[in-house]
Design an enzyme around this catalytic site. Structure first.
Site, PDB file in Angstrom:
ATOM      1  N   GLY A   1       4.942  22.353   9.787  1.00 27.61           N
ATOM      2  CA  GLY A   1       6.076  21.546  10.232  1.00 27.61           C
ATOM      3  C   GLY A   1       7.306  21.752   9.359  1.00 27.61           C
ATOM      4  O   GLY A   1       7.311  22.590   8.448  1.00 27.61           O
TER       5      GLY A   1
ATOM      6  N   HIS B   1      10.653  13.538   8.421  1.00 28.02           N
ATOM      7  CA  HIS B   1      11.131  12.924   9.664  1.00 28.02           C
ATOM      8  C   HIS B   1      11.902  11.666   9.250  1.00 28.02           C
ATOM      9  O   HIS B   1      11.439  10.903   8.402  1.00 28.02           O
ATOM     10  CB  HIS B   1       9.917  12.579  10.522  1.00 28.02           C
ATOM     11  CG  HIS B   1      10.251  12.021  11.875  1.00 28.02           C
ATOM     12  ND1 HIS B   1      10.719  10.744  12.061  1.00 28.02           N
ATOM     13  CD2 HIS B   1      10.176  12.575  13.111  1.00 28.02           C
ATOM     14  CE1 HIS B   1      10.915  10.531  13.351  1.00 28.02           C
ATOM     15  NE2 HIS B   1      10.593  11.641  14.017  1.00 28.02           N
ATOM     16  N   PRO B   2      13.085  11.431   9.850  1.00 30.64           N
ATOM     17  CA  PRO B   2      13.930  10.333   9.356  1.00 30.64           C
ATOM     18  C   PRO B   2      13.260   8.957   9.376  1.00 30.64           C
ATOM     19  O   PRO B   2      13.479   8.160   8.465  1.00 30.64           O
ATOM     20  CB  PRO B   2      15.146  10.358  10.287  1.00 30.64           C
ATOM     21  CG  PRO B   2      14.789  11.247  11.433  1.00 30.64           C
ATOM     22  CD  PRO B   2      13.743  12.198  10.932  1.00 30.64           C
ATOM     23  N   THR B   3      12.462   8.673  10.371  1.00 27.65           N
ATOM     24  CA  THR B   3      11.841   7.336  10.427  1.00 27.65           C
ATOM     25  C   THR B   3      10.330   7.363  10.224  1.00 27.65           C
ATOM     26  O   THR B   3       9.731   6.332   9.934  1.00 27.65           O
ATOM     27  CB  THR B   3      12.118   6.657  11.787  1.00 27.65           C
ATOM     28  OG1 THR B   3      11.631   7.513  12.836  1.00 27.65           O
ATOM     29  CG2 THR B   3      13.604   6.394  11.977  1.00 27.65           C
ATOM     30  N   ALA B   4       9.715   8.547  10.389  1.00 26.75           N
ATOM     31  CA  ALA B   4       8.249   8.606  10.332  1.00 26.75           C
ATOM     32  C   ALA B   4       7.745   9.366   9.122  1.00 26.75           C
ATOM     33  O   ALA B   4       6.536   9.491   8.917  1.00 26.75           O
ATOM     34  CB  ALA B   4       7.689   9.232  11.601  1.00 26.75           C
ATOM     35  N   GLY B   5       8.647   9.892   8.282  1.00 28.39           N
ATOM     36  CA  GLY B   5       8.249  10.549   7.043  1.00 28.39           C
ATOM     37  C   GLY B   5       7.448  11.812   7.270  1.00 28.39           C
ATOM     38  O   GLY B   5       7.899  12.744   7.951  1.00 28.39           O
TER      39      GLY B   5
ATOM     40  N   HIS C   1       0.838  -1.192   0.000  1.00 28.25           N
ATOM     41  CA  HIS C   1       0.000   0.000   0.000  1.00 28.25           C
ATOM     42  C   HIS C   1       0.876   1.246   0.000  1.00 28.25           C
ATOM     43  O   HIS C   1       1.828   1.330   0.761  1.00 28.25           O
ATOM     44  CB  HIS C   1      -0.918  -0.012   1.235  1.00 28.25           C
ATOM     45  CG  HIS C   1      -2.091   0.897   1.108  1.00 28.25           C
ATOM     46  ND1 HIS C   1      -1.993   2.262   1.168  1.00 28.25           N
ATOM     47  CD2 HIS C   1      -3.403   0.630   0.895  1.00 28.25           C
ATOM     48  CE1 HIS C   1      -3.196   2.792   1.012  1.00 28.25           C
ATOM     49  NE2 HIS C   1      -4.080   1.824   0.840  1.00 28.25           N
TER      50      HIS C   1
END
Lengths: 301, 301
Positions: free
Chosen positions: B162, B167-171, B81
């Site tokens: 923002g 965000h490096p891991t959360a996009g 997805h």
């Protein structure tokens, strides 16, 4: 959930003011909930769906008999649906975990009081039947109100309770207990009742058709249509959709079509969910997939 | 009925223990009701259906973001997805008579707090979009998490709120307001995703197919099947049954069949009733024809 459902069928579907008085009678008992009223002018019949305790339903039904005996005169009643009584048939149905015995006991208590108070001959049917040959409503009702006096002259058809001759204007009444039943009618695009009868014969269990299906063909003069009128007595064995598809198939073979269908009274959630699963090929469908059903549930947060 | 529904889609559908912690987070706010959790391992995604007031949902969602940022690392996430965020998309949906403005306001309030508290880039979509080219989720999400840094380098795709880098891991996260949507998947009897894609292309509105239908083809490795995954954004324009019948027809043309279907989240009562009416040719079908629905209603006696 109330322990019992009760679905009195009364022989009046044309005079709304009379139906209103019958409804007022059943709802005069505070604990009884009226879930549905379905009236049909061609059947000349109304089906009330009630729920409550055995005691409250008994009071409610006694009020119904009292009003029906005042308002309905079967010597002047005509309609396409078979009937032997002003209050023709009164089944009690266990809801939820209620045992069938409780519905049978409610039927017996009502039957005794109706026979005593109103001098009405009473037949007990289905799970409340006292003789095996009285299990099926169709057998008790065969001959109709008009044939009732002759029928009762046969000792095999003496009533279970009450006098051994018909009430002059209210005939007899059939009281019993059974599982939930779905009353489901398919209207055809023909006025020809012989076509509806031929389809009904193919579809019903007694004609070698679908299990747990009863069916008859009737003519709806007010709509200029014929109708296959069905009772699905176990929707787990034959679903509404299976019954309808069979009617569609038999109709097609006779060159006619189903125009629309209707429910008399209610269907259980599980029957509707089954139709959804079948139609959508969605095995996971259940009422908990419906937003409003989830919102109605309590304490799930 | 609560005023708002909120349907966060999170990028985790394989680790049940993580889904359980995300569920615990959203349900830590007493006023919020959890109506459904649908997880799929191939999509590697879970869809939570919540209902409550704007204020309670905001607290619940903040807890969800906090947990998701700890638990989900998109650099190690794979799934069929499309997604740009650990908390990928958060739509607010008005329930009952709630005006859409209230859902938009809830989206904006949450967006501001998420950007401030978690340093997450936020895109506002659908009815909460600040630019017309951000109305459609597919446009925002095009390129996925992996393409997000490059996308944000284009001034046209700077986030609405923002920081201007992922965000490096959360996009990033996409927050918005929209009407009720039915997420509905049809599983095919083929593993060939190109067939599912071809069907999706024919069925969806953007390909000249059915109005208010979005569709894509995906491969379900865990089941060895291909799937047509649909969003029905207005079930009054295209019903679940109409969409399914079109998929069936396009599938047949390609020599494959629908094996089963599934709902992600919930469908409104009216959508289910519409399927019943269509399937049974029963114009009078509504939830008040269902015994349990009638029994659940209050004060109808």
């Amino acid at each position: 959930m109330p322990p019992l459902e009760c679905v009195p069928n009364v022989s009046e579907g044309r005079r709304p003011e009379v139906v209103a008085r019958l409804v007022a009678a059943v709802t005069s008992v505070p604990g009884v909930r009226l879930l549905d009223v379905s009236s049909d002018p061609d059947h000349n019949r109304s089906v009330l769906t009630l729920a409550g305790t055995a005691g409250d339903l008994r009071k409610s039904l006694l009020a119904l008999y009292e009003t029906a005996l005042l308002e309905i005169d079967l010597t002047r009643h005509e309609g396409v649906h078979p009937r032997v009584g002003a209050v023709d048939v009164v089944p009690f149905v266990p809801l939820g975990d209620t045992p069938m015995e409780e519905a049978v006991a409610a039927a017996e208590a009502l039957a005794t009081e109706v026979a005593d108070r109103f001098g009405l001959p009473v037949y007990l049917y289905e799970k409340a039947a006292r003789r095996p040959e009285r299990r099926l409503l169709a057998d008790i009702r065969r001959g109709g109100f008009e044939g009732l006096a002759a029928k009762m002259a046969d000792p095999a058809w003496l009533p279970d309770l009450g006098p051994d001759r018909p009430h002059p204007t209210a005939g007899a009444t059939v009281i019993g207990a059974r599982f939930f039943l779905i009353a489901f009618n398919a209207v055809l695009d023909t006025p020809d009742v012989t076509v509806a009868r031929a389809i009904a014969k193919k579809v019903r269990e007694s004609g070698g058709g679908l299990p747990a299906v009863r069916a008859m063909g009737v003519h709806l003069a007010s709509r200029g249509r014929a109708q296959v009128s069905m009772n699905l007595v176990d929707f787990r064995r034959t679903s509404v959709l299976t019954a309808l598809n069979r009617v569609r198939q038999e109709a097609e073979a006779l060159g006619v079509r189903v125009m629309e269908t209707e429910l008399i009274g209610l269907m259980p959630h599980e029957a509707a969910a089954g139709v959804m699963r079948e139609t959508l090929q969605m095995p996971s469908f259940a009422s908990d997939r419906v937003l409003e059903s989830r919102l109605l549930e309590e304490g799930n947060d």
